[in-house]
Every structure is written in structure tokens, then in C-alpha cells.
Design a protein around this motif. Sequence first.
Motif, PDB file in Angstrom:
ATOM      1  N   ARG A 195      51.726  78.736 110.512  1.00 29.82           N
ATOM      2  CA  ARG A 195      50.819  78.811 109.365  1.00 29.82           C
ATOM      3  C   ARG A 195      49.569  77.983 109.684  1.00 29.82           C
ATOM      4  O   ARG A 195      49.691  76.855 110.168  1.00 29.82           O
ATOM      5  CB  ARG A 195      51.515  78.227 108.125  1.00 29.82           C
ATOM      6  CG  ARG A 195      50.636  78.217 106.866  1.00 29.82           C
ATOM      7  CD  ARG A 195      51.215  77.272 105.836  1.00 29.82           C
ATOM      8  NE  ARG A 195      52.457  77.779 105.240  1.00 29.82           N
ATOM      9  CZ  ARG A 195      53.475  76.983 104.893  1.00 29.82           C
ATOM     10  NH1 ARG A 195      53.405  75.686 105.098  1.00 29.82           N
ATOM     11  NH2 ARG A 195      54.552  77.500 104.342  1.00 29.82           N
ATOM     12  N   VAL A 196      48.411  78.558 109.485  1.00 33.18           N
ATOM     13  CA  VAL A 196      47.151  77.814 109.628  1.00 33.18           C
ATOM     14  C   VAL A 196      46.235  78.192 108.481  1.00 33.18           C
ATOM     15  O   VAL A 196      46.348  79.277 107.930  1.00 33.18           O
ATOM     16  CB  VAL A 196      46.360  78.152 110.920  1.00 33.18           C
ATOM     17  CG1 VAL A 196      46.660  77.201 112.025  1.00 33.18           C
ATOM     18  CG2 VAL A 196      46.548  79.591 111.314  1.00 33.18           C
ATOM     19  N   SER A 197      45.297  77.313 108.175  1.00 32.82           N
ATOM     20  CA  SER A 197      44.346  77.624 107.110  1.00 32.82           C
ATOM     21  C   SER A 197      43.262  78.559 107.640  1.00 32.82           C
ATOM     22  O   SER A 197      42.748  79.393 106.924  1.00 32.82           O
ATOM     23  CB  SER A 197      43.718  76.346 106.560  1.00 32.82           C
ATOM     24  OG  SER A 197      43.178  75.590 107.610  1.00 32.82           O
ATOM     25  N   GLU A 198      42.939  78.427 108.937  1.00 34.34           N
ATOM     26  CA  GLU A 198      41.889  79.275 109.516  1.00 34.34           C
ATOM     27  C   GLU A 198      42.436  80.658 109.868  1.00 34.34           C
ATOM     28  O   GLU A 198      43.623  80.822 110.115  1.00 34.34           O
ATOM     29  CB  GLU A 198      41.352  78.637 110.799  1.00 34.34           C
ATOM     30  CG  GLU A 198      40.333  77.558 110.538  1.00 34.34           C
ATOM     31  CD  GLU A 198      39.836  76.965 111.840  1.00 34.34           C
ATOM     32  OE1 GLU A 198      39.045  77.615 112.523  1.00 34.34           O
ATOM     33  OE2 GLU A 198      40.272  75.840 112.165  1.00 34.34           O
ATOM     34  N   LYS A 199      41.520  81.630 109.906  1.00 30.51           N
ATOM     35  CA  LYS A 199      41.915  82.968 110.337  1.00 30.51           C
ATOM     36  C   LYS A 199      41.845  83.030 111.850  1.00 30.51           C
ATOM     37  O   LYS A 199      40.865  82.590 112.441  1.00 30.51           O
ATOM     38  CB  LYS A 199      40.983  84.010 109.735  1.00 30.51           C
ATOM     39  CG  LYS A 199      41.239  84.215 108.263  1.00 30.51           C
ATOM     40  CD  LYS A 199      40.303  85.220 107.648  1.00 30.51           C
ATOM     41  CE  LYS A 199      40.630  85.370 106.167  1.00 30.51           C
ATOM     42  NZ  LYS A 199      39.710  86.296 105.497  1.00 30.51           N
ATOM     43  N   ILE A 200      42.871  83.585 112.446  1.00 28.35           N
ATOM     44  CA  ILE A 200      42.882  83.685 113.892  1.00 28.35           C
ATOM     45  C   ILE A 200      42.789  85.149 114.280  1.00 28.35           C
ATOM     46  O   ILE A 200      43.540  85.988 113.794  1.00 28.35           O
ATOM     47  CB  ILE A 200      44.160  83.045 114.469  1.00 28.35           C
ATOM     48  CG1 ILE A 200      44.127  81.549 114.153  1.00 28.35           C
ATOM     49  CG2 ILE A 200      44.257  83.295 115.964  1.00 28.35           C
ATOM     50  CD1 ILE A 200      45.215  80.751 114.789  1.00 28.35           C
ATOM     51  N   ASP A 220      45.969  71.488 111.528  1.00 27.56           N
ATOM     52  CA  ASP A 220      46.804  71.667 110.340  1.00 27.56           C
ATOM     53  C   ASP A 220      47.894  72.715 110.537  1.00 27.56           C
ATOM     54  O   ASP A 220      48.610  73.072 109.610  1.00 27.56           O
ATOM     55  CB  ASP A 220      45.935  72.025 109.120  1.00 27.56           C
ATOM     56  CG  ASP A 220      45.415  73.446 109.185  1.00 27.56           C
ATOM     57  OD1 ASP A 220      45.270  73.983 110.311  1.00 27.56           O
ATOM     58  OD2 ASP A 220      45.166  74.034 108.114  1.00 27.56           O
ATOM     59  N   ALA A 221      48.013  73.240 111.765  1.00 30.43           N
ATOM     60  CA  ALA A 221      49.015  74.284 112.018  1.00 30.43           C
ATOM     61  C   ALA A 221      50.431  73.746 111.840  1.00 30.43           C
ATOM     62  O   ALA A 221      50.746  72.624 112.236  1.00 30.43           O
ATOM     63  CB  ALA A 221      48.846  74.827 113.432  1.00 30.43           C
ATOM     64  N   LYS A 281      40.578  81.388 123.688  1.00 33.00           N
ATOM     65  CA  LYS A 281      40.397  79.958 123.461  1.00 33.00           C
ATOM     66  C   LYS A 281      41.740  79.240 123.583  1.00 33.00           C
ATOM     67  O   LYS A 281      41.834  78.174 124.197  1.00 33.00           O
ATOM     68  CB  LYS A 281      39.841  79.791 122.033  1.00 33.00           C
ATOM     69  CG  LYS A 281      39.063  78.544 121.786  1.00 33.00           C
ATOM     70  CD  LYS A 281      38.305  78.642 120.467  1.00 33.00           C
ATOM     71  CE  LYS A 281      39.230  78.704 119.268  1.00 33.00           C
ATOM     72  NZ  LYS A 281      38.555  78.901 117.980  1.00 33.00           N
ATOM     73  N   THR A 303      51.149  83.644 110.626  1.00 33.80           N
ATOM     74  CA  THR A 303      50.429  84.218 111.758  1.00 33.80           C
ATOM     75  C   THR A 303      51.379  84.237 112.943  1.00 33.80           C
ATOM     76  O   THR A 303      52.109  83.275 113.172  1.00 33.80           O
ATOM     77  CB  THR A 303      49.200  83.357 112.096  1.00 33.80           C
ATOM     78  OG1 THR A 303      48.359  83.297 110.949  1.00 33.80           O
ATOM     79  CG2 THR A 303      48.419  83.963 113.254  1.00 33.80           C
ATOM     80  N   TYR A 333      44.024  73.684 116.146  1.00 37.63           N
ATOM     81  CA  TYR A 333      44.104  73.791 114.688  1.00 37.63           C
ATOM     82  C   TYR A 333      45.085  72.731 114.195  1.00 37.63           C
ATOM     83  O   TYR A 333      46.278  73.012 114.043  1.00 37.63           O
ATOM     84  CB  TYR A 333      44.596  75.178 114.273  1.00 37.63           C
ATOM     85  CG  TYR A 333      43.828  76.319 114.917  1.00 37.63           C
ATOM     86  CD1 TYR A 333      42.670  76.817 114.326  1.00 37.63           C
ATOM     87  CD2 TYR A 333      44.271  76.890 116.107  1.00 37.63           C
ATOM     88  CE1 TYR A 333      41.958  77.849 114.923  1.00 37.63           C
ATOM     89  CE2 TYR A 333      43.560  77.925 116.707  1.00 37.63           C
ATOM     90  CZ  TYR A 333      42.404  78.401 116.111  1.00 37.63           C
ATOM     91  OH  TYR A 333      41.705  79.430 116.703  1.00 37.63           O
ATOM     92  N   ASP A 335      40.172  84.631 119.492  1.00 39.39           N
ATOM     93  CA  ASP A 335      40.658  83.248 119.550  1.00 39.39           C
ATOM     94  C   ASP A 335      41.751  83.070 120.600  1.00 39.39           C
ATOM     95  O   ASP A 335      42.045  81.960 121.015  1.00 39.39           O
ATOM     96  CB  ASP A 335      41.190  82.826 118.174  1.00 39.39           C
ATOM     97  CG  ASP A 335      40.089  82.857 117.122  1.00 39.39           C
ATOM     98  OD1 ASP A 335      39.009  82.309 117.391  1.00 39.39           O
ATOM     99  OD2 ASP A 335      40.315  83.438 116.045  1.00 39.39           O
TER     100      ASP A 335
END
Length: 605
Positions: free
Chosen positions: A79-84, A61-62, A91, A184, A59, A88
Motif C-alpha cells: 500500500r502506498v499513498s502515491e500512484k505507481i 510510507d509504503a 526507477k 498495489t 516511498y 516508475d
Amino acid sequence: MEQEVLAYLNSDGTIVDTQTAAQSGEPETIIPFDNSEKALEVIRHSTAHLMAQAIKELYPDAQFFVGPVVDEGFYYDFRVSEKIGEEDLKKIEKKMKDLIKKKYKIEKYEISKAEALEKFSQDDLKLAVLSRIPDETVSIYKQGEFEDLCRGPHVPALRYLHNFKLTRVAGAYLGGDENAEMLTRIYGIAFADKASLKAHMLMIEEAKKRDHRKLGTEMELFMFDEASGAGLPFWMPKGARLRSKLEDILTSSHRRRGYEPVRGPEILRADMWRTSGHYACYGENMYLTEIDGQEYGIKPMNCIGHIQIFKQTGKSYRDLPLKYFEYGVVHRHEKSGVLHGLLRVREFTQDDAHIFCTPEQIKEVVLEVVEFVDAVMKKFDFDYTMEISTKPDKAIGDDDVWELATQGLKDALSDNDLPFGIDEGGGAFYGPKIDVKITDALGRKWQCGTIQVDFNLPERFNVEYVAEDNTRKQPVMIHRAILGSFERFIAILTEHYAGEFPFFIAPTQVIFVPISDDHVAYAKMLKNLLTEEGIDSEIYGKNDSLNKRIRLAEKQKVPYVAILGDAEVENKTVAIRDRRAKEQYNLTQDEFMVKLLHQLKEGKI
RNA sequence: GCUGGCAUAGCUCAGUUGGCUAGAGCAGCUGUUUUGUAAACAGCAGGUCGGGGGUUCGAGUCCCUUUGCCAGCUCCA
């Protein structure tokens, strides 16, 4: 075999990693690559960094906040824009393994704070971290392309980090502030070797098996009902049997210690809660309602009721200390997210008592309660610690009164060499307290009992007694609970015993298994004998094979299974399967009764 | 309350990319069997797929909403 150097230990106990040692010299003590406390601290900290590196690759942008080592492993907030989600984690774990294969070394360099501010000028989270660092020089750790602001210590290279597991993902407020942004957080655990990691994961599995929510459902002790509302427990017959036994044992132990049973109403006019300070200091947790145009509050504590009862009749110094106790049902509005089986509910019953005494009597009263707590804890094989909590932000009363009360608690414990910790600002709004925290079988601590010294409520309600010199004086109130609440205590008991309760509180104490229908009459006769003595038993006389009924009986975790066949009926005996002793033996009917009655008495506190 | 996830029979779980009448084990009930220490055999019954709304020819499966639960944060017996 020569041990691998993971890091070094300074004489002051601080860890010096190999990167730092290369600059400033090596301390004499080495920390080998093993599962010692210090080694794990370094391994877990580096694993947190490795995880951050993997997250950054997956990610881009984390942005990262802090990634410390905690009791149960490590975590990193970002902080990330995607939901984790949970899936995940696999991964990320895989990416971490891939990164280890790249054989990165972990390098360290130092820069000035000004350079750091410049370097991270685009990263508000790192700037937030920087703002909390007083030093003028900060260190950066680098592995491959990944760099992170960090004071260390770290392992020399990624190859020390093979044995880890990411355990859960959750939200966490930035800086622990409820009003701040939510980041997160991913938790993980790491060890020096694979076997230890495996053992740890196995331990977690074992812990899940004794979870009171699971056992409570399986053993039909209690339930919750979605339609009825969250946090409102229902006690099913077996759970209620257990609970009433606990209540009975505890009632006797209170009476023996001079406590008088009392009972206050469930709901009181809101003005009472205004006088007490609950409305202002505890209002967020209270359920309010209206009756005939007047505001009422459902009680979140029992003290007000006991104060009214005390005031109803004149009291003399000869009456003190006066001990009122009540299994008080209280309602508290807990935030929905904190509800947790029986450990956190919105309606519960406290084994509550209020002791009215003179200031001079505080020490002796507190000690007597501590002794009571100790007796109860010993009865259930609990380890516990004590903590003194001081004045919170939201509080009533003057500072000097608080100081006096707090010192009283400290003196009572110190004078008797009882160890305690301090929780600054953790007191009740009306007074400081000693909290009794039980350490359960898994090492977790739970607040149960509590002893609170209160000068404030007696003053607010003008509570008085007539002293020896015929003047009216104000008593001190000691609020106290031993179990805390039946709900929480039974939850802990369930997990502590993994559902295999001691005889004197077991919901079902004996299961009779008649071999054939011919033996049912004898079983019923024995069951009646036990019922007369207050012992709960069941008869497994269903149309199932003997083996199956024995199996079902054993799965109930009851202390005794008694098999009854021709031989037993003829000789007036019982064939026992003893759960505690894990053996089988025969007893005469009389021996059996004597044994059970003896074990019933073991419950006396 | 916040972030993320989950919700199928009393319990534990199956249920393909939306497609026949939603399956299994345990528990329950009925019958045969009358048993000597951890699962005899046969049958029966059990579900508004958490609730409400929507998309679709068609929803357990997709979307919205609501309730509850789980992990944590914050708070506490």
C-alpha cells in the motif's frame, strides 16, 4: 569449478536457506546457484524482498502485505499513498541495483509471535499476515535497514540477485477478496544468469507476436467496434470463412456420432429462467428485457431450449441416449474488466449439445464424449488436461444427487485410466462437470470443452420418458461442449498456429500469382475449379511487380502460393510454394487438385 | 466491477515547455511498366487527434466527464 551454495534441500523436499542452516545445521543436498526450479524459487523470493526494500526507500510510507513466488516469477503487494505507474518500475529497478551494490548480507532472526505483534503494531498489513500464521515463533529477515516478516527461504546475500526485471504493475485485492481494499502489486521475474533472463524476455516478445488480437487484426479475421459495444465480436470475411469451415467439419463429426441438430430461441420468458434456476443462480450474468409488459431473458445457455424440444414429443427408453446439438449463440454479462479479445466476450457461440440418457448410461455417454473431445484435440495437435469440478456454493438440488453425479464422472474417467484433477466448488449450478483445458504453445491453460452431469433440470422441468416397464421415468441430462465456444477456440487456434492454420480450415487456402496479365485467365480457371470443391483461393493479379505480389502472398500465411506463367499455362501445371514443407515444387493441375482434396479430407473428425 | 495506464489515417507510429495549414511508412486509388519466386517507378487520396464539456488570445498537447482498449485482481466458454 566449485558450485556456489545458494541454499540446501531437506530430504522432505523443503528448502533450507543458508541463514537457517547456520542455526540448525546443514542438510546434505545443496541447491547450487543456477536456474533449477528450487534455486529460482529462492532467487525470486529474495528479489521480491529486494524490490520491497527499494520501494520502501523510494516511498517511505509504503506498507507491505505478501510477496510470494508464482509460476511466472514473483510479486509483492503493498500500500502506498502515491500512484505507481509503468514508468516508475525503471526507477524501482535502478534503486534495486543500487542496493545490490551496497553488498548487504541477508540476515535472519527469530522472535516470538507476541514480540512480532508488538513490533508491527503500527502496520495493519503485517498484522493481517501475522494473523494467518499459526506458529508461535516467526522469523524476520534483514538486509541493511530493511526488515521483513518472512518464513524464507532467501539467498545468502543480495549479490545473487543481479538478473531481474520488473514486468508490470497492477492492482490486487487484499487477500483476493473482491470487497476488500485494493493494494498495489508489482510483478517481476528473476534468473540466476543474464542469458536466461534475456531468453525469457525474448520468449515474451515472441508470445506477443502470436497474440490472436494482433494476428486477428492483421489477417482481417475479426474486429471489435467501440461504438457498437464492448465484448461483441464482428467476424470479417476471412474470419468467417475459417469459422464456417470449422463449423462444417464439426457438424459432420456430430452427425456421424448420432447427434441431431436442433435450435432454440434466442430469448425466453423470464419464468423459464426462474424454473431452471438461472434467474436465481446466474441472474447477474443475464441480460433481461421487457416485451408487452412481460419480462424476458436472453439465453446465456442453450439447455432450456433443448429441454422444451425433448418434451414436445413423447420419448421412450428406446430413444435414449438422445443427443441434441446446436451452435448456440449465448449472451453473458461479463464484467467489463475481464473482456479479452475473443477469449472473453459477451456474445459467443457454443458447440453445445445435451444428451438425455438413463442414469445407467451416464458412464458410457461420458466416455463417448471424452473420446470425441480427444479426437478433436488430436486433430489440432492440442495437449489437454481434464478436471472434475464439484458442487459450488450457489447450486440447486440435493447433496446426495450431486454426490451421485460427481461419482459418475469420476468413475467414467478412473475406470478408463484417464487422469484428472479436482476443482472443489467449481461446478455449474445444476451439476458437476469435467472441464477440458487446452495447454497452448506457451504453456497457458484455457478451459474449452466441458461435460456436465445434470439430474436437476430434468426434475425442475418434469422431463420424462417411458421406461421398459411402462412407467414414466426421469432422464439425466449431459450438457457438453467440445470446443467450448468458436470464439475462444479460434483465438487459441490462432495463437497455437501463429496464424498459419492447417489447410482444411485456412481462411484462404491458395493464392494464385499470375506472372503477367496473360496468365490471369488460367488462374481464374483454377480458382473456379477450387471453388467447386469448396476450397477458398485468391488471385494476386494486381499491377505490382511479381516479387512484390509473391511477398504479399507469403505474408498472408496461406498454405499454398501458386505461381503461374507461360510454362504453367502451356503444360497445365502449377509452381507451388508450400508453406508447411517450406519448399517449392511443380505439380500438374491434376496432381494439384488431388493433393488439395486429400488435405481437405484431413479435416475429417 | 476494482487499481493503474493508454487512445493521432484502414494498420504501425512521429508530433518539443500549449503556438503557423497535424506528419511518415505500409495498405488503398490512378498512371507508366508486363514482370519467373519476399518491396519497380511516379502521382493522388485519406484525420471533428475516441466522444462530450471546460481552462486559455490559442488545446492533439492542460482539467473534468464518458466510451473503448491494455496489464493485473475478482470471475468464467
